[in-house]
Design a protein around this motif. Structure first.
Motif, PDB file in Angstrom:
ATOM      1  N   ALA A  20       0.831  -1.210   0.000  1.00  0.00           N
ATOM      2  CA  ALA A  20       0.000   0.000   0.000  1.00  0.00           C
ATOM      3  C   ALA A  20       0.867   1.261   0.000  1.00  0.00           C
ATOM      4  O   ALA A  20       1.943   1.272   0.581  1.00  0.00           O
ATOM      5  CB  ALA A  20      -0.925  -0.010   1.212  1.00  0.00           C
ATOM      6  N   GLN A  21       0.404   2.321  -0.649  1.00  0.00           N
ATOM      7  CA  GLN A  21       1.139   3.584  -0.725  1.00  0.00           C
ATOM      8  C   GLN A  21       0.722   4.473   0.435  1.00  0.00           C
ATOM      9  O   GLN A  21      -0.405   4.974   0.460  1.00  0.00           O
ATOM     10  CB  GLN A  21       0.855   4.283  -2.068  1.00  0.00           C
ATOM     11  CG  GLN A  21       1.312   3.510  -3.283  1.00  0.00           C
ATOM     12  CD  GLN A  21       2.824   3.373  -3.333  1.00  0.00           C
ATOM     13  OE1 GLN A  21       3.537   4.226  -2.865  1.00  0.00           O
ATOM     14  NE2 GLN A  21       3.301   2.264  -3.885  1.00  0.00           N
ATOM     15  N   PRO A  22       1.592   4.695   1.456  1.00  0.00           N
ATOM     16  CA  PRO A  22       1.218   5.534   2.604  1.00  0.00           C
ATOM     17  C   PRO A  22       1.145   6.986   2.182  1.00  0.00           C
ATOM     18  O   PRO A  22       1.713   7.398   1.179  1.00  0.00           O
ATOM     19  CB  PRO A  22       2.359   5.296   3.592  1.00  0.00           C
ATOM     20  CG  PRO A  22       3.525   4.914   2.741  1.00  0.00           C
ATOM     21  CD  PRO A  22       2.956   4.164   1.568  1.00  0.00           C
ATOM     22  N   ALA A  23       0.428   7.792   2.976  1.00  0.00           N
ATOM     23  CA  ALA A  23       0.309   9.230   2.707  1.00  0.00           C
ATOM     24  C   ALA A  23       1.619   9.936   3.016  1.00  0.00           C
ATOM     25  O   ALA A  23       2.472   9.438   3.750  1.00  0.00           O
ATOM     26  CB  ALA A  23      -0.831   9.809   3.551  1.00  0.00           C
ATOM     27  N   GLU A  24       1.791  11.158   2.455  1.00  0.00           N
ATOM     28  CA  GLU A  24       3.013  11.927   2.657  1.00  0.00           C
ATOM     29  C   GLU A  24       3.105  12.389   4.114  1.00  0.00           C
ATOM     30  O   GLU A  24       2.117  12.791   4.726  1.00  0.00           O
ATOM     31  CB  GLU A  24       3.045  13.134   1.719  1.00  0.00           C
ATOM     32  CG  GLU A  24       4.367  13.870   1.716  1.00  0.00           C
ATOM     33  CD  GLU A  24       4.393  14.965   0.663  1.00  0.00           C
ATOM     34  OE1 GLU A  24       5.487  15.286   0.173  1.00  0.00           O
ATOM     35  OE2 GLU A  24       3.310  15.496   0.342  1.00  0.00           O
ATOM     36  N   VAL A  25       4.316  12.333   4.647  1.00  0.00           N
ATOM     37  CA  VAL A  25       4.563  12.698   6.034  1.00  0.00           C
ATOM     38  C   VAL A  25       5.205  14.085   6.060  1.00  0.00           C
ATOM     39  O   VAL A  25       6.162  14.359   5.309  1.00  0.00           O
ATOM     40  CB  VAL A  25       5.482  11.665   6.718  1.00  0.00           C
ATOM     41  CG1 VAL A  25       5.811  12.111   8.138  1.00  0.00           C
ATOM     42  CG2 VAL A  25       4.814  10.301   6.733  1.00  0.00           C
ATOM     43  N   TYR A  26       4.658  14.975   6.940  1.00  0.00           N
ATOM     44  CA  TYR A  26       5.193  16.327   7.096  1.00  0.00           C
ATOM     45  C   TYR A  26       5.904  16.427   8.441  1.00  0.00           C
ATOM     46  O   TYR A  26       5.355  16.016   9.466  1.00  0.00           O
ATOM     47  CB  TYR A  26       4.086  17.370   7.030  1.00  0.00           C
ATOM     48  CG  TYR A  26       3.409  17.442   5.682  1.00  0.00           C
ATOM     49  CD1 TYR A  26       3.895  18.297   4.698  1.00  0.00           C
ATOM     50  CD2 TYR A  26       2.305  16.655   5.399  1.00  0.00           C
ATOM     51  CE1 TYR A  26       3.287  18.368   3.462  1.00  0.00           C
ATOM     52  CE2 TYR A  26       1.692  16.706   4.161  1.00  0.00           C
ATOM     53  CZ  TYR A  26       2.177  17.567   3.198  1.00  0.00           C
ATOM     54  OH  TYR A  26       1.580  17.631   1.972  1.00  0.00           O
ATOM     55  N   VAL A  27       7.123  17.015   8.376  1.00  0.00           N
ATOM     56  CA  VAL A  27       7.928  17.139   9.584  1.00  0.00           C
ATOM     57  C   VAL A  27       8.474  18.567   9.652  1.00  0.00           C
ATOM     58  O   VAL A  27       8.976  19.095   8.641  1.00  0.00           O
ATOM     59  CB  VAL A  27       9.090  16.120   9.617  1.00  0.00           C
ATOM     60  CG1 VAL A  27       9.890  16.278  10.898  1.00  0.00           C
ATOM     61  CG2 VAL A  27       8.569  14.712   9.462  1.00  0.00           C
ATOM     62  N   ASP A  28       8.394  19.208  10.850  1.00  0.00           N
ATOM     63  CA  ASP A  28       8.991  20.525  11.077  1.00  0.00           C
ATOM     64  C   ASP A  28      10.262  20.375  11.891  1.00  0.00           C
ATOM     65  O   ASP A  28      10.285  19.665  12.912  1.00  0.00           O
ATOM     66  CB  ASP A  28       8.023  21.427  11.836  1.00  0.00           C
ATOM     67  CG  ASP A  28       6.906  21.928  10.940  1.00  0.00           C
ATOM     68  OD1 ASP A  28       7.130  21.986   9.711  1.00  0.00           O
ATOM     69  OD2 ASP A  28       5.819  22.254  11.448  1.00  0.00           O
ATOM     70  N   VAL A  29      11.325  21.049  11.440  1.00  0.00           N
ATOM     71  CA  VAL A  29      12.605  21.028  12.130  1.00  0.00           C
ATOM     72  C   VAL A  29      12.968  22.470  12.473  1.00  0.00           C
ATOM     73  O   VAL A  29      12.967  23.345  11.585  1.00  0.00           O
ATOM     74  CB  VAL A  29      13.709  20.400  11.260  1.00  0.00           C
ATOM     75  CG1 VAL A  29      15.031  20.382  12.012  1.00  0.00           C
ATOM     76  CG2 VAL A  29      13.320  18.998  10.840  1.00  0.00           C
ATOM     77  N   PRO A  30      13.281  22.788  13.707  1.00  0.00           N
ATOM     78  CA  PRO A  30      13.654  24.164  14.056  1.00  0.00           C
ATOM     79  C   PRO A  30      14.991  24.541  13.433  1.00  0.00           C
ATOM     80  O   PRO A  30      15.922  23.738  13.370  1.00  0.00           O
ATOM     81  CB  PRO A  30      13.714  24.137  15.581  1.00  0.00           C
ATOM     82  CG  PRO A  30      13.977  22.713  15.930  1.00  0.00           C
ATOM     83  CD  PRO A  30      13.277  21.893  14.880  1.00  0.00           C
ATOM     84  N   GLU A  31      15.058  25.782  12.957  1.00  0.00           N
ATOM     85  CA  GLU A  31      16.294  26.305  12.357  1.00  0.00           C
ATOM     86  C   GLU A  31      17.323  26.545  13.464  1.00  0.00           C
ATOM     87  O   GLU A  31      16.983  26.973  14.566  1.00  0.00           O
ATOM     88  CB  GLU A  31      15.992  27.602  11.603  1.00  0.00           C
ATOM     89  CG  GLU A  31      17.203  28.225  10.926  1.00  0.00           C
ATOM     90  CD  GLU A  31      16.887  29.580  10.298  1.00  0.00           C
ATOM     91  OE1 GLU A  31      17.687  30.033   9.471  1.00  0.00           O
ATOM     92  OE2 GLU A  31      15.849  30.164  10.672  1.00  0.00           O
ATOM     93  N   ASN A  32      18.590  26.248  13.117  1.00  0.00           N
ATOM     94  CA  ASN A  32      19.715  26.507  14.030  1.00  0.00           C
ATOM     95  C   ASN A  32      19.518  25.822  15.402  1.00  0.00           C
ATOM     96  O   ASN A  32      19.753  26.418  16.478  1.00  0.00           O
ATOM     97  CB  ASN A  32      19.913  28.013  14.243  1.00  0.00           C
ATOM     98  CG  ASN A  32      20.166  28.745  12.933  1.00  0.00           C
ATOM     99  OD1 ASN A  32      20.824  28.209  12.041  1.00  0.00           O
ATOM    100  ND2 ASN A  32      19.659  29.947  12.821  1.00  0.00           N
ATOM    101  N   TYR A  33      19.058  24.568  15.357  1.00  0.00           N
ATOM    102  CA  TYR A  33      18.831  23.815  16.600  1.00  0.00           C
ATOM    103  C   TYR A  33      20.149  23.674  17.349  1.00  0.00           C
ATOM    104  O   TYR A  33      21.168  23.276  16.783  1.00  0.00           O
ATOM    105  CB  TYR A  33      18.230  22.453  16.272  1.00  0.00           C
ATOM    106  CG  TYR A  33      18.026  21.557  17.473  1.00  0.00           C
ATOM    107  CD1 TYR A  33      17.025  21.837  18.407  1.00  0.00           C
ATOM    108  CD2 TYR A  33      18.847  20.449  17.690  1.00  0.00           C
ATOM    109  CE1 TYR A  33      16.833  21.008  19.523  1.00  0.00           C
ATOM    110  CE2 TYR A  33      18.659  19.625  18.791  1.00  0.00           C
ATOM    111  CZ  TYR A  33      17.655  19.921  19.699  1.00  0.00           C
ATOM    112  OH  TYR A  33      17.479  19.111  20.791  1.00  0.00           O
ATOM    113  N   GLY A  34      20.126  24.031  18.652  1.00  0.00           N
ATOM    114  CA  GLY A  34      21.357  24.026  19.436  1.00  0.00           C
ATOM    115  C   GLY A  34      21.489  22.859  20.382  1.00  0.00           C
ATOM    116  O   GLY A  34      22.404  22.844  21.216  1.00  0.00           O
ATOM    117  N   GLY A  35      20.612  21.831  20.295  1.00  0.00           N
ATOM    118  CA  GLY A  35      20.684  20.686  21.195  1.00  0.00           C
ATOM    119  C   GLY A  35      21.611  19.610  20.679  1.00  0.00           C
ATOM    120  O   GLY A  35      22.458  19.837  19.801  1.00  0.00           O
ATOM    121  N   ASN A  36      21.435  18.404  21.236  1.00  0.00           N
ATOM    122  CA  ASN A  36      22.276  17.278  20.861  1.00  0.00           C
ATOM    123  C   ASN A  36      21.772  16.622  19.580  1.00  0.00           C
ATOM    124  O   ASN A  36      20.588  16.653  19.250  1.00  0.00           O
ATOM    125  CB  ASN A  36      22.292  16.238  21.993  1.00  0.00           C
ATOM    126  CG  ASN A  36      22.921  16.776  23.273  1.00  0.00           C
ATOM    127  OD1 ASN A  36      23.845  17.587  23.227  1.00  0.00           O
ATOM    128  ND2 ASN A  36      22.415  16.338  24.417  1.00  0.00           N
TER     129      ASN A  36
END
Length: 672
Positions: A20-36
C-alpha cells in the motif's frame, strides 16, 4: 477524541499490506537547533520487522539522499544529524523504501517533506548606507518626500521579517528637534508641522506678568495680495505668534506683506494693541525641468557635399523657473551620432541651440541620420526626480550628389582654312575619364551653322562651306556635354575656330585602290583607301595623313575606318548586314591645315557558303521563259476550242438537210 481501535487499525494496515502507498509525512525542524544530535524527528510507518529487506533513504528524484537525514533501522525513526539553516534550504523532499538486495521494492515509497522552521536570525539591512535627499523649500508638512528601503532575510510574511522604521536622532536639532516625521511601516519621511515655521513674533508688555493686562494675543489683519481661493498662504498662531505656511500654494517671485495685530487683555475689548508688518519674498527654486518647444523636427535634406560647419537647424528649449541661474541649460546628442558627424553650439544663457555639420556626409555610408538631442538643467534640480531629460528628434536625409561631366580640356581651339570643305573633321571632344558614364554632345550657339557634332563620339565636323569667313577671324561656339544616365547633369565648354588663309598650292588628288566586292553578312574583308599621290609633304617626311568618315550619319552607321599607316586606311562594314548594292562612302582626309573629301565606291553583295559574292546568272539557251510557257498553253487551249466549234457546226447543218431521217438516227444533243 479518536478511538483507540481506530489508531491501532491505522498502524496495522501499512504493516499488513506492504504494497500500500502511505500518505506523505510532514515534519517541522527548528532552524539553528542548538541541542544534541542526532535529533529524532518522527517515526516512519514501516512494515513489521519480519519483512525481509533493507531501508533505503533517497531524494525526491530517486537518487541517494545527500544531506543530514537518516533512518534508524531498529526504531524506524527519521533523524537529522546536524543543524539546518532555512536561508540555505527551506524544505527537503525525501522518500523511504524497503528493498531487497537485488533492488526489488517491497514497500514504499514513503514521501517525507521536511520543513525548516524560521528563526529570527537575519539582521535587517537598508538598501543604502547613506541617503542623500534634496528638499524643496515649498514642501508641505505631512507629505512624504522620500521612502526608505530595507530588507530582512527571514521568512517573508512572518513576524521575523516584519520591519519598523524609527528616527533615532536629528542633527542639527535646529530650528526644531522634531523637524521630520517617519511613518514606521512604510518608511515614508515627511516634514512635521513644526519644520513649516516662517517667523516667530516676540512682543513684550510692561504690565504685571501673569495678569490680564500682560496677556497678549496675535491676529493677522490683512495679507497682501488678497487671500487666495484655496486658503491662506500663511497662518498665525494667536498664542505663540508663530507664522507658518498655510494651505495655498506659493508662487516664485511673489511678494507678500503681512500685517499683524497684537492686543493685551487676551484680546478683550479695551485692550491695548500694536501692529507690525512682515514682508515676505517668495524666492525661486530649481523645480522645473527644461523642455523643447517641439519633440519632432520634420526631415531635413542635406546634399552629401555640404561643407562641414554648415548650420543644419536651430532648436529651442524653455525653462519655467524664474531665477536666471536655474534657467541655464545643457544640451547633448544622446543617440544617432556614433561617428560624431554633428555637433551642438549654444550660449550658456540662451535657450537656442544650433545643430551643425562637423564631418563630410556620405550617401553610400548613411543615407539618413536620426538624431536625439537631450536638454537638462545645469543647476541641480530639487523636488521629485526630473527624469532623463526632455528630447527632440531630428531626422537628416542625405541627398546623393553626382558630379557634372568632366571633359579632357577646359577649352578647345582649332585652326582651319576658309576653303575647308564640308564634312572635314576638326577635333574630337572627349570625357576626362574614359570609364565615366556615356555623354551626349550638342552645339549651343552655332549661329552660322558652319559646324556639326556627332552626338555620341563628340567629333566636330564642318557642316557646310565656310562662306563669309575671313582669314584671321575667330568663331566661338559652346559645346554642351550631357550625362546620358542623368540628363540634369551637364557641362559646357568653349570651342574657338581660327580661320586661316586658303593654301595656294594645288591640292593633291586622292586615288583609292581598285573597287572590291564586299560580302554581307560581314566578312573579314575591306577596301584599302590610299593617300594623295605626289604630295611633297609626305615625301619630305612632314607627317602622316589622317582619315575619317564623312559627317553622313548613314555612312557612320554602316561603315568603319581605321588607319593602316601614314598614307592608307582600311574601310570595312560597320554592321553585320548592309543592303547589297553599290555604296558611295564619303571619307575626309586631312594633313596639317589641309582637308579634303573623297567618295569611295564600294559594291556590297550577298555571300555564299564559301564567303564569295553570289552573282546573277543569264538565261540558258533553249529554255523557255515563264511568259513564253504561258503563251504556248493559252494558244493550245484556243486551238482546241476552235476545233470543237467546227465539229458541232458541221453536225447541225447535216441534220437540217435530211428531215426524213428516223428519229433514232438523230444524234443526241450534247448536255450542257
Amino acid at each position: 477524541m479518536v478511538p483507540a481501535w481506530l489508531q491501532l487499525l491505522c498502524l496495522f494496515i501499512p504493516q499488513a499490506f506492504p504494497g500500500a502507498q502511505p500518505a506523505e509525512v510532514y515534519v517541522d525542524v527548528p532552524e539553528n537547533y542548538g541541542g544534541n544530535f542526532p535529533l529524532y524527528l518522527t517515526k516512519l510507518p514501516l512494515p513489521r520487522k519480519e519483512t525481509e529487506g533493507q531501508i533505503v533513504l533517497s531524494g525526491d528524484s530517486g537518487v541517494a539522499a545527500e544531506g543530514p537525514f537518516a533512518v534508524d533501522p531498529e526504531s524506524g525513526f527519521l533523524l537529522v544529524t546536524r543543524a539546518l539553516d532555512r536561508e540555505e534550504q527551506a524544505e527537503y523532499q525525501l522518500q523511504v523504501t524497503l528493498e531487497t538486495e537485488d533492488g526489488r521494492v517491497l514497500w514504499g515509497p514513503q514521501h517525507v517533506l521536511v520543513h525548516v522552521k524560521d528563526e529570527n536570525d537575519q539582521v535587517p539591512h537598508f538598501s543604502q548606507a547613506i541617503y542623500k535627499v534634496q528638499l524643496s523649500q515649498g514642501t508641505r508638512p505631512g507629505v512624504p518626500f522620500f521612502f526608505l528601503e530595507a530588507s530582512d532575510g527571514d521568512a517573508p510574511g512572518t513576524a521575523n521579517s516584519d520591519l519598523r522604521f524609527h528616527i533615532l536622532n536629528q542633527a542639527p536639532s535646529q530650528p526644531s528637534a522634531d523637524m521630520f516625521q517617519l511613518e514606521p511601516q512604510l518608511g515614508a519621511l515627511a516634514l512635521s508641522p513644526e519644520g513649516t515655521k516662517v517667523a516667530k513674533l516676540s512682543v513684550e508688555d510692561a504690565d504685571a506678568p501673569g495678569s490680564p493686562n500682560s496677556h497678549i494675543v496675535y491676529r493677522l489683519l490683512s495679507p497682501e495680495p488678497e487671500e487666495a481661493a484655496e486658503g491662506r498662504v500663511f497662518e498665525l498662531d494667536s498664542t505663540s505668534g508663530s507664522v507658518t505656511l498655510g494651505a495655498a500654494p506659493l508662487q516664485a517671485g511673489q511678494n507678500i506683506l503681512l500685517q499683524v495685530l497684537v492686543i493685551d487683555l487676551g484680546g478683550a475689548e479695551g485692550g491695548l494693541s500694536s501692529t507690525c508688518e512682515i514682508a515676505v519674498m517668495i524666492t525661486d527654486i530649481n523645480d522645473h525641468a527644461p523642455e523643447f518647444t517641439t519633440s519632432q523636427i520634420e526631415p531635413l535634406s542635406l546634399p552629401e557635399d555640404t561643407e562641414p560647419g554648415t548650420l543644419v537647424t536651430t532648436l529651442m528649449a524653455t525653462d519655467a523657473d524664474l531665477e536666471p541661474a536655474f534657467r541655464l541649460m545643457d544640451f547633448a546628442i544622446e543617440a544617432g551620432d556614433v561617428e560624431g558627424t554633428f555637433g551642438l553650439d549654444w550660449e550658456p544663457d540662451s535657450g537656442h541651440v544650433l545643430l551643425r555639420l562637423l564631418k563630410n556626409l556620405s550617401y553610400e555610408a548613411a543615407p539618413s541620420h536620426k538624431l536625439v538631442v537631450v536638454v537638462r538643467s545645469v543647476a541641480e534640480p530639487v523636488g521629485p526626480d526630473p527624469g532623463p531629460g526632455a528630447t527632440v528628434t531630428v531626422t537628416v536625409l542625405v541627398e546623393r550628389v553626382v558630379p557634372p561631366p568632366q571633359l579632357d580640356q577646359e577649352s578647345y581651339e582649332a585652326s582651319v582654312p576658309v576653303s575647308t570643305p564640308a564634312g572635314s573633321l576638326l577635333l574630337t571632344i572627349r570625357p576626362s575619364d574614359p570609364m565615366s558614364s556615356p555623354l551626349r554632345f550638342s552645339l549651343v550657339n552655332d549661329s552660322e551653322g558652319w559646324l556639326c557634332i556627332e552626338e555620341v563620339s563628340g567629333e566636330v565636323h564642318i557642316a557646310r562651306a565656310l562662306q563669309g569667313a575671313q582669314p584671321g577671324d575667330m568663331y566661338t561656339v559652346l559645346v554642351e556635354a550631357q550625362d546620358a544616365d542623368e540628363p540634369t547633369l551637364s557641362t559646357s565648354v568653349a570651342l574657338v575656330i581660327h580661320f586661316l588663309k586658303a593654301p595656294s598650292a594645288p591640292i593633291p588628288t586622292l586615288a583609292p585602290e581598285p573597287s572590291q566586292h564586299l560580302c554581307t553578312p560581314r566578312q573579314d574583308r575591306g577596301v584599302v583607301v590610299g593617300g594623295p599621290r605626289g604630295d611633297p609633304d609626305l615625301a619630305g617626311g612632314h607627317g602622316p595623313y589622317s582619315f575619317a568618315l564623312g559627317p553622313n550619319p548613314t555612312a557612320q552607321r554602316d561603315w568603319r575606318l581605321r588607319a593602316l599607316n601614314g598614307s592608307h586606311a582600311y574601310l570595312t562594314l560597320g554592321l553585320h548586314w548592309v543592303e547589297p548594292r553599290e555604296h558611295v562612302v564619303p571619307i575626309v582626309v586631312s594633313h596639317h591645315d589641309r582637308v579634303w573629301q573623297i567618295q569611295v565606291p564600294v559594291i556590297v553583295c550577298r555571300c555564299n557558303v564559301e564567303g564569295q559574292c553570289m552573282r546573277k546568272v543569264g538565261r540558258m539557251k533553249g529554255m523557255p521563259t515563264k511568259l513564253s510557257a504561258v503563251g504556248i498553253l493559252v494558244g493550245t487551249l484556243i486551238a482546241i476550242g476552235i476545233f470543237l466549234i467546227l465539229i458541232f457546226t458541221h453536225l447541225t447543218l447535216a441534220r437540217k438537210k435530211d428531215p426524213d431521217q428516223p428519229v433514232d438516227s438523230v444524234p443526241l444533243k450534247a448536255a450542257v
